[in-house]
Write an enzyme that holds these catalytic residues in place. Structure first.
Site, PDB file in Angstrom:
ATOM      1  N   ALA A 188       0.851  -1.188   0.000  1.00  0.00           N
ATOM      2  CA  ALA A 188       0.000   0.000   0.000  1.00  0.00           C
ATOM      3  C   ALA A 188       0.887   1.238   0.000  1.00  0.00           C
ATOM      4  CB  ALA A 188      -0.917   0.005   1.217  1.00  0.00           C
TER       5      ALA A 188
ATOM      6  N   ILE B 103       4.186  -1.391   3.418  1.00  0.00           N
ATOM      7  CA  ILE B 103       3.665  -0.033   3.278  1.00  0.00           C
ATOM      8  C   ILE B 103       4.772   0.874   2.753  1.00  0.00           C
ATOM      9  CG2 ILE B 103       2.476   1.888   4.387  1.00  0.00           C
ATOM     10  CD1 ILE B 103       0.961  -0.754   4.693  1.00  0.00           C
ATOM     11  N   LYS B 104       4.436   1.654   1.742  1.00  0.00           N
ATOM     12  CA  LYS B 104       5.343   2.697   1.258  1.00  0.00           C
ATOM     13  C   LYS B 104       4.785   4.044   1.694  1.00  0.00           C
ATOM     14  CE  LYS B 104       7.163   4.787  -3.012  1.00  0.00           C
ATOM     15  NZ  LYS B 104       7.268   4.651  -4.494  1.00  0.00           N
ATOM     16  N   THR B 105       5.615   4.838   2.359  1.00  0.00           N
ATOM     17  CA  THR B 105       5.138   6.127   2.847  1.00  0.00           C
ATOM     18  C   THR B 105       6.279   7.132   2.802  1.00  0.00           C
ATOM     19  OG1 THR B 105       3.809   7.162   4.590  1.00  0.00           O
ATOM     20  CG2 THR B 105       5.665   5.802   5.316  1.00  0.00           C
TER      21      THR B 105
END
EC number: 2.3.1.245
Length: 291
Positions: free
Chosen positions: A172, A202-204
């Site tokens: 995500a 998760i990529k943020t």
């Protein structure tokens, strides 16, 4: 087929030695199925549980932006220096050689452009096609707090459900609305929601204040986006701080392919992520490799 008379009785059974099967130690992924763990082990180096991804999927909404005009000329020479490639299926099929032998995180959301509301995305790849392309994960944006929040979360849920069925991890990617503050509170909320929906990665974005809280509050691996182009020394400092505060890697695009020396920059980022080098040491490596 061997004849029964030819089969010799086994002798070395290691009696008294417990059977060994080392645990899968990637954060939050110890209970996943074998196929999903196998794919994640290609994305994250099992020796460090970290990764250096090269993102060049920007064309799915930006078109031929600076540095991505010709993937075959500008990006292909970088493949061997990245742990993982992140791209669309169109570029994968048309330009990326199968012999490059790099794990792929496949962009699986889209259906909009910079001329419209970026948060209004749909699932853009069937899971069967991701499998056909031998992808190691699929990636989709999630836009918490925007008009299309509900649909973007549904996209993640759809990919997670299909991915569990086939052993395909979902990454995500936390998008940010135009009026959203890029701060610890927002990214803590967005990353946790995505993980709670079942995303395995998760990529943020990295934030200067409170990133360690974002990483600690997310039960699965976080990789940071590179974001806008920074001076090389600053980009390496961002990488170092993110890794030091709990990130499991980076997924960088513009800070690599828009660098004055992309291969040197990839090598420097690799040193930070996998060898725990600080930004100053990595920058010296960059200058040395740049020549």
């Amino acid at each position: 087929m061997a004849d029964l008379d030819d089969i010799k009785d086994g002798k070395d059974f290691g009696i008294g030695v417990p059977q060994q099967n080392p645990a899968f130690t990637l954060k939050g992924c110890g209970s996943l199925d074998w196929g999903m763990q196998s794919r994640l082990a290609r994305i994250f180096n099992p020796k460090t549980n970290r990764t250096v991804m090269l993102a060049f999927d920007h064309g799915y909404f930006q078109g031929p932006t600076t540095g991505l005009e010709r993937i075959d000329i500008n990006i292909a020479p970088l493949f061997e220096y990245a742990d993982v490639l992140m791209c669309t299926r169109g570029i994968l099929r048309s330009i990326v050689p199968a012999a490059a032998n790099r794990p792929v995180v496949l962009r699986a959301s889209g259906a909009n452009s910079i001329l419209t509301d970026l948060s209004n995305e749909a699932v853009a790849v069937a899971m069967e096609d991701a499998l056909r392309l031998n992808s190691c994960a699929v990636a989709a944006q999630v836009y918490i707090g925007t008009e299309h929040e509900h649909q973007s979360i549904k996209n993640i849920i759809q990919l997670v459900d299909q991915g569990i069925r086939y052993g395909m991890p979902t990454m995500a990617v936390t998008g940010v609305g135009k009026d959203m503050a890029r701060d610890q509170r927002y990214f803590s909320l967005a990353t946790r929601i995505a993980a709670e929906m079942g995303a395995q990665v998760i990529k943020t974005y990295y934030v200067d204040s409170g990133f360690e809280r974002i990483a600690a509050g997310c039960p699965v691996p976080i990789v940071i986006a590179g974001g806008k182009k920074l001076p090389e020394r600053d980009a390496l400092e961002m990488c170092y701080q993110a890794i030091d505060q709990g990130a499991s890697g980076v997924d960088m695009g513009r800070n690599i392919f828009q660098s004055e020396a992309p291969i040197a920059m990839l090598k420097a980022v690799h040193a930070v992520v996998h060898k725990n080098e600080n930004a100053e040491t990595a920058y010296k490596l960059f200058l040395h490799e740049k020549g």
